[in-house]
Scaffold this motif. Structure first.
Motif: not given
Length: 366
Positions: A178-181, A289-290, A344-347
């Motif tokens: 959902k979001k990166c660390l 990418m995920s 993130l959007e592409k995957i």
């Protein structure tokens, strides 16, 4: 009126984990049977799918011996009653058993689809080109994951009208973060793993020539900053790779890691690099990418060419080009953030669930 479920048959080689996940999801939307040529890939790898993993489809194994692409599995003869299936998909023309099944379907006039994970056009001899043309032309339609694969099919079949696109992947919707660390969260994991560098470049795969890790190591040796660490994970390096690293303290080799262990490295890394000499797809790109990782790869990685912008692609074997591209982005936090958000959007469009929807739409069209 509810549409009747189609009876679908897949013929493939082994029950690879990501394939089983896909078949379980696909089996929710059709009456699915999968014929696997073998129960396991090698003497050292055995899949125990019968007991717990297979849920929504019928699995048939032609042999429990290690997979051998050059050995005919006569057990296929018991399953040649194609009339009970609405859709038949064959996944590889390079394996003898599947090749013979394709020929039999063609001779008996049964329409079938050929599905490829990817393809790279090579400079074949006339003989090899002729064989590929003969085999691929047997199919009545093609499932392709990329423009590069479309070109591959067209090159060997001269057919464009019956190529259907699907989004090839190994990740489910829930696998996408959902979001990166935050930096604080990353530093906490780094401390647990004993990592001291502030910037982490990650690569994953077996230590084989095709993966191009020697190219990455040569490129990294030209990056004179001990605060940037390179971590290559996926197996034990051979003496050749250890010598190539030359004892540099910021080049690290990791063995095979379990999913949860690998997740930690994915989560703390700043850049993912896949320096492959050839990957007809390259699922590790989807997986990186995920996790929202910025990704660099080569023009010989079909997944990279399909999923990434051109400025994230370098020429295979280009040590200097790879070094320059790493240096261009690794210190630019704003660019790394843009790359991460874009990936993130592409995957999100490349999930198992979307892959299943693609297949059902294709089945209904075919």
């Amino acid at each position: 009126m509810e549409q009747k479920l189609k009876k679908v048959l897949f013929i493939t080689n082994i029950p690879a984990p990501y394939r089983v996940v896909f078949f379980n999801e696909l089996g929710k939307k059709c009456d699915l049977t999968v014929i696997f040529e073998s129960y396991r890939a090698s003497l050292n790898v055995q899949y125990n799918w019968n007991d717990d993993a297979i849920k929504n489809f019928k699995a048939i194994y032609l042999t429990k011996k290690p997979f051998n692409p050059n050995r005919i599995k006569l057990g296929i003869l018991k399953h040649l009653n194609y009339r009970k299936y609405d859709i038949i998909i064959v996944t590889n023309y390079a394996y003898i058993t599947e090749t013979l099944y394709m020929a039999w379907l063609r001779l008996t006039g049964k329409r079938f689809l050929y599905e490829t994970d990817g393809g790279i056009i090579k400079n074949d001899s006339k003989f090899k080109y002729g064989i590929k043309h003969l085999l691929l032309s047997m199919a009545n339609g093609y499932l392709s994951p990329s423009k590069e694969s479309d070109n591959y099919i067209y090159h060997y079949t001269s057919s464009k009208s019956n190529i259907f696109r699907y989004n090839f992947t190994s990740i489910s919707k829930d696998d996408i973060i959902k979001k990166c660390l935050t930096e604080e969260e990353k530093n906490e994991i780094k401390s647990k793993l004993g990592i001291n560098e502030s910037k982490i470049v990650l690569a994953i795969g077996r230590f084989v020539h095709r993966k191009g890790f020697d190219i990455l190591i040569k490129a990294f040796r030209q990056i004179h900053d001990e605060d940037v660490g390179l971590y290559i994970i996926g197996g034990l390096p051979t003496k050749e790779y250890e010598e190539a690293a030359g004892g540099m303290p910021n080049i690290h080799f990791g063995g095979f890691l379990k999913k949860e262990e690998l997740k930690q490295y994915m989560s703390i890394s700043d850049l993912f690099v896949h320096p492959t000499r050839e990957d007809i797809w390259g699922l590790v790109i989807n997986e990186a990418m995920s996790y929202g990782l910025p990704v660099l790869t080569t023009n010989m990685c079909v997944a990279g060419v399909e999923l990434l912008p051109q400025n994230c692609i370098v020429r295979s074997e280009d040590v200097n080009g790879l070094k320059e591209k790493i240096l261009e982005v690794i210190y630019d936090n704003d660019e790394l953030k843009r790359m991460s958000d874009r990936n993130l959007e592409k995957i999100k469009k490349y999930t198992i669930e979307e892959m299943v929807n693609n297949h059902i739409n294709i089945f209904n069209t075919f």
